[in-house]
Write an enzyme that holds these catalytic residues in place. Structure first.
Site, mmCIF file in Angstrom:
data_model
loop_
_atom_site.group_PDB
_atom_site.id
_atom_site.type_symbol
_atom_site.label_atom_id
_atom_site.label_comp_id
_atom_site.label_asym_id
_atom_site.label_seq_id
_atom_site.Cartn_x
_atom_site.Cartn_y
_atom_site.Cartn_z
ATOM 1 N N LYS A 104 0.864 -1.185 0.000
ATOM 2 C CA LYS A 104 0.000 0.000 0.000
ATOM 3 C C LYS A 104 0.898 1.232 0.000
ATOM 4 O O LYS A 104 1.725 1.408 0.891
ATOM 5 C CB LYS A 104 -0.893 -0.009 1.235
ATOM 6 C CG LYS A 104 -1.741 1.255 1.367
ATOM 7 C CD LYS A 104 -2.748 1.137 2.486
ATOM 8 C CE LYS A 104 -3.506 2.428 2.663
ATOM 9 N NZ LYS A 104 -4.494 2.329 3.742
ATOM 10 N N LYS A 106 -2.274 -1.507 -3.763
ATOM 11 C CA LYS A 106 -3.140 -0.340 -3.658
ATOM 12 C C LYS A 106 -2.307 0.927 -3.733
ATOM 13 O O LYS A 106 -1.305 1.003 -3.028
ATOM 14 C CB LYS A 106 -3.872 -0.406 -2.318
ATOM 15 C CG LYS A 106 -4.720 0.805 -2.012
ATOM 16 C CD LYS A 106 -5.279 0.675 -0.632
ATOM 17 C CE LYS A 106 -6.061 1.941 -0.326
ATOM 18 N NZ LYS A 106 -6.551 1.966 1.018
#
Ligand code: PBG
Ligand code: ZN
Length: 323
Positions: free
Chosen positions: A195, A248
């Site tokens: 992320k 992400k």
């Protein structure tokens, strides 16, 4: 052999041929819909930064989830917007918390849906960081202690999948231990393994009121410049017991998705985040692009890069187009 005997256009001549030879497809079963739960009842409040997305009280959440289930969307990812916050985000492991209530209700009304609970603290802390603050910094290991508590509470309420998004070291192992020690060895971990500290989260932070009140998230989320490090993060989370790995955001990180798919034979999810959604929505509203076409092309690009699952605010709209 080459041109003129080779003519690639032969394979693009008719819709039937194009359909037969299409290499990648987005299907409804690839999609996961994020939903935002607020206290109260009868609340269905549109989120201005995310057109077409709503803050939902548990009763309205049930309506939305039924609609998604009817459209064939197999799974939802739940976020909570609590009635009150504190320094450590203790309300995140209140068995009567908004997400816990939502999980219990959905287990009743949409038993076929796979329920994913996002696990983090930024929505629940007054300072808006993803863990416990000590001397102005997020303390990794104290956050793991809190993580274990939130894990058990979410599992008890019925979460099929726990999805930790805080980017703490050791979070997957802490969750696996907490689940196994409390009789939930059947629950899945979907780790936000890679992320990145991204500007594409802007609309989401407005939606859940989770902007950090000081500093930023760069001491725990990844530097957007780093691809090798993303592979190490994913490998580490696999070793700690993650069942599904996530990259992400998705669009500015398609190379990371592709590398992850090549390097590891594990189920891979990608999060088509709020900024990616809002850009398309706003461009379509301004009449600059065909929003539906751009939505489907975007989801396809994430699939083609290698994602098995796509978390997307477009889930309901895409499901309608894909039926
Ligand atoms: C919080 C969290 C964020 C998102 C999911 N969980 C925001 C952040 O890290 O600041 C972003 C989702 C989106 O932008 O759609 N841990
Ligand atoms: Zn967070």
């Amino acid at each position: 052999m080459s041109f003129p005997s080779v003519r690639p256009r032969r394979l693009r001549k008719t819709a039937a041929i194009r359909d037969m030879l299409r290499e990648n497809k987005v299907t409804v079963s690839d999609l996961i819909a994020p939903l935002f739960i607020v206290p109260g009842s009868g609340v269905r409040k549109e989120i201005s930064s995310l057109p077409g997305q709503y803050q939902l009280s548990v009763d309205m959440l049930c309506e939305e989830a039924k609609r998604l289930q009817d459209l064939g969307v197999p799974s939802v990812l739940l976020f909570g917007i609590p009635p009150c916050k504190d320094e450590i985000g203790a309300v995140s492991y209140d068995d009567a918390g908004v997400v816990q209530q939502g999980l219990r209700a959905l287990k009743e009304v949409t038993p076929e849906l796979c329920l994913i609970a996002d696990l983090c603290f930024c929505e629940y802390t007054t300072h808006g960081h993803c863990g416990v603050i000590v001397d102005g910094e997020v303390d990794n290991d104290l956050t793991l202690v809190e993580t274990a508590k939130q894990t058990v509470s979410l599992a008890r309420a019925g979460a099929d999948i726990i999805a930790p998004s805080g980017m703490m070291d050791g979070m997957v192992a802490a969750i696996r231990d907490a689940l196994d020690d409390s009789g939930f060895s059947d629950r899945i971990i979907m780790s936000y393994a890679a992320k990145f500290a991204s500007s594409y989260y802007g609309p989401f932070r407005e939606a859940v009121d989770s902007s950090p009140q000081f500093g930023d998230r760069r001491s725990y989320q990844m530097d957007p410049a780093n691809g090798d490090e993303a592979m190490r993060e994913i490998e580490e989370d696999i070793n700690q017991g993650a069942d599904i790995l996530m990259v992400k955001p998705a669009l500015a990180y398609l190379d990371i998705i592709a590398r992850a798919k090549d390097s590891f034979s594990v189920p891979l999810a990608a999060y088509n985040v709020s900024g990616e959604y809002s850009m398309i929505k706003n461009a379509a509203q301004a009449g600059l692009v065909d929003g539906d076409a751009m939505m489907l092309e975007t989801l396809l690009s994430i699939k083609r890069a290698g994602a098995d699952l796509i978390i997307t605010y477009f889930a309901a709209e895409a499901a309608k187009q894909l039926r």
